[in-house]
Motif scaffolding. Structure first.
Motif, PDB file in Angstrom:
ATOM      1  N   ASP A 107       0.858  -1.190   0.000  1.00 24.34           N
ATOM      2  CA  ASP A 107       0.000   0.000   0.000  1.00 24.34           C
ATOM      3  C   ASP A 107       0.891   1.235   0.000  1.00 24.34           C
ATOM      4  O   ASP A 107       1.859   1.289   0.764  1.00 24.34           O
ATOM      5  CB  ASP A 107      -0.833  -0.075   1.299  1.00 24.34           C
ATOM      6  N   HIS A 170      -1.920   0.996   9.290  1.00 25.55           N
ATOM      7  CA  HIS A 170      -2.386  -0.361   9.609  1.00 25.55           C
ATOM      8  C   HIS A 170      -1.333  -1.406   9.289  1.00 25.55           C
ATOM      9  O   HIS A 170      -0.469  -1.194   8.433  1.00 25.55           O
ATOM     10  CB  HIS A 170      -3.644  -0.651   8.777  1.00 25.55           C
ATOM     11  N   ALA A 201       1.661  -0.246   7.173  1.00 25.06           N
ATOM     12  CA  ALA A 201       1.530   0.923   6.303  1.00 25.06           C
ATOM     13  C   ALA A 201       1.520   2.153   7.198  1.00 25.06           C
ATOM     14  O   ALA A 201       0.654   2.296   8.055  1.00 25.06           O
ATOM     15  CB  ALA A 201       0.248   0.833   5.483  1.00 25.06           C
ATOM     16  N   GLU A 203       1.075   6.116   7.206  1.00 25.42           N
ATOM     17  CA  GLU A 203       0.402   6.988   6.235  1.00 25.42           C
ATOM     18  C   GLU A 203      -0.163   8.263   6.837  1.00 25.42           C
ATOM     19  O   GLU A 203      -1.368   8.390   7.032  1.00 25.42           O
ATOM     20  CB  GLU A 203      -0.690   6.227   5.493  1.00 25.42           C
ATOM     21  N   GLU A 234       2.289   7.766   1.962  1.00 26.74           N
ATOM     22  CA  GLU A 234       2.254   6.443   2.606  1.00 26.74           C
ATOM     23  C   GLU A 234       3.297   5.509   2.009  1.00 26.74           C
ATOM     24  O   GLU A 234       3.496   5.485   0.795  1.00 26.74           O
ATOM     25  CB  GLU A 234       0.857   5.823   2.387  1.00 26.74           C
TER      26      GLU A 234
HETATM   27 MG    MG Z   1      -3.023   2.250   3.948  1.00 28.20          MG
END
Ligand code: MG
Ligand code: MG
Length: 251
Positions: A107, A170, A201, A203, A234
């Protein structure tokens, strides 16, 4: 439950992360006045699918219709791409993309200037990028999830901007969203301990104005309540003995 990854799993995430990094760069290069967010979505989806085994992770995730999230100006995240949404000189656009590859997800997001932008917008982008860098630098063994949030928050608030609290980073890997949550605010030494094999991740979502948000009538797009500009950067990061490994940066 937190799912720690083996070296083999992190290697697969790194492979997918390279496809994602190239996708983000392709989209960044495509941003210009006159292009629609729907056209960017098509470019992103085609680029991802041109890599054998790679899929756009957002497509259908919780029912999301696009392959990218495209969030313009006061839109923070989860903007739905549309051929009717045409970018104009002076806009900023946050592009958020996920890739699935060999059973693992990564991500990444970036915010891009559309042509020439205002000095305050430029500063917002620089602050948010710096906040992400600070969060990644804090993602070291011995620290906790709270150290990441504290590092992000310190950069953002020192610059007079605010951290969005309604949305958080997350864990990621086997599932797109895994535990733990990774807030962009907090206190050092709080929350989960950072251990090798943890993949998250990070972000930061940063507003020029206040932190409050609201969701638009499309039930996806989240915007700043006060209408101020918002930026989002991110990376997917693996915690490791030798320091954080950024899986979604061009190697
Ligand atoms: Mg994310
Ligand atoms: Mg994302």
């Amino acid at each position: 439950m937190i799912q720690l990854k083996s070296a083999r799993e992190i290697d697969l995430m790194a492979q997918g992360g390279q496809i994602l990094a190239a996708t983000v760069e392709t989209l960044r290069a495509a941003v210009r006045p006159g292009i629609s967010t729907g056209a960017l979505d098509k470019i992103g989806e085609e680029f991802i699918r041109s890599h054998d085994g790679a899929t756009p992770a957002f497509k259908g995730l919780y029912g999301f219709p696009g392959s990218i999230c495209s969030s313009v100006n006061s839109e923070i995240v989860h903007g739905i791409p549309s051929t009717k949404r045409v970018l104009k000189e002076g806009d900023i656009i946050s592009i958020d993309v996920g890739v699935g590859y060999k059973g693992y997800f990564t991500d990444s997001a970036t915010t891009v200037a559309v042509g020439e932008i205002s000095a305050e917008a430029k500063r917002l982008l620089a602050v948010t990028q710096r906040a992400l860098d600070a969060g990644i630098a804090a993602a070291v063994l011995g620290n906790h999830i709270g150290d990441i949030g504290a590092a992000v928050q310190a950069v953002v608030e020192a610059a007079g901007c605010s951290v969005v609290r309604d949305l958080v980073g997350h864990g990621i890997g086997v599932e797109f969203h895994e535990e733990p949550q990774v807030p962009n605010y907090g206190k050092p030494k709080r929350r989960e301990k950072l251990v090798p094999g943890l993949t998250i991740a990070i972000e930061p979502m940063v507003n020029i104005g206040g932190p409050a948000t609201k969701t638009l009538g499309d039930r996806w797009t989240i915007v700043t309540l006060d209408g101020s500009l918002s930026a989002h950067f991110e990376h997917t990061v693996a915690i490791a003995e030798g320091g954080p490994i950024v899986l979604t940066r061009i190697a």
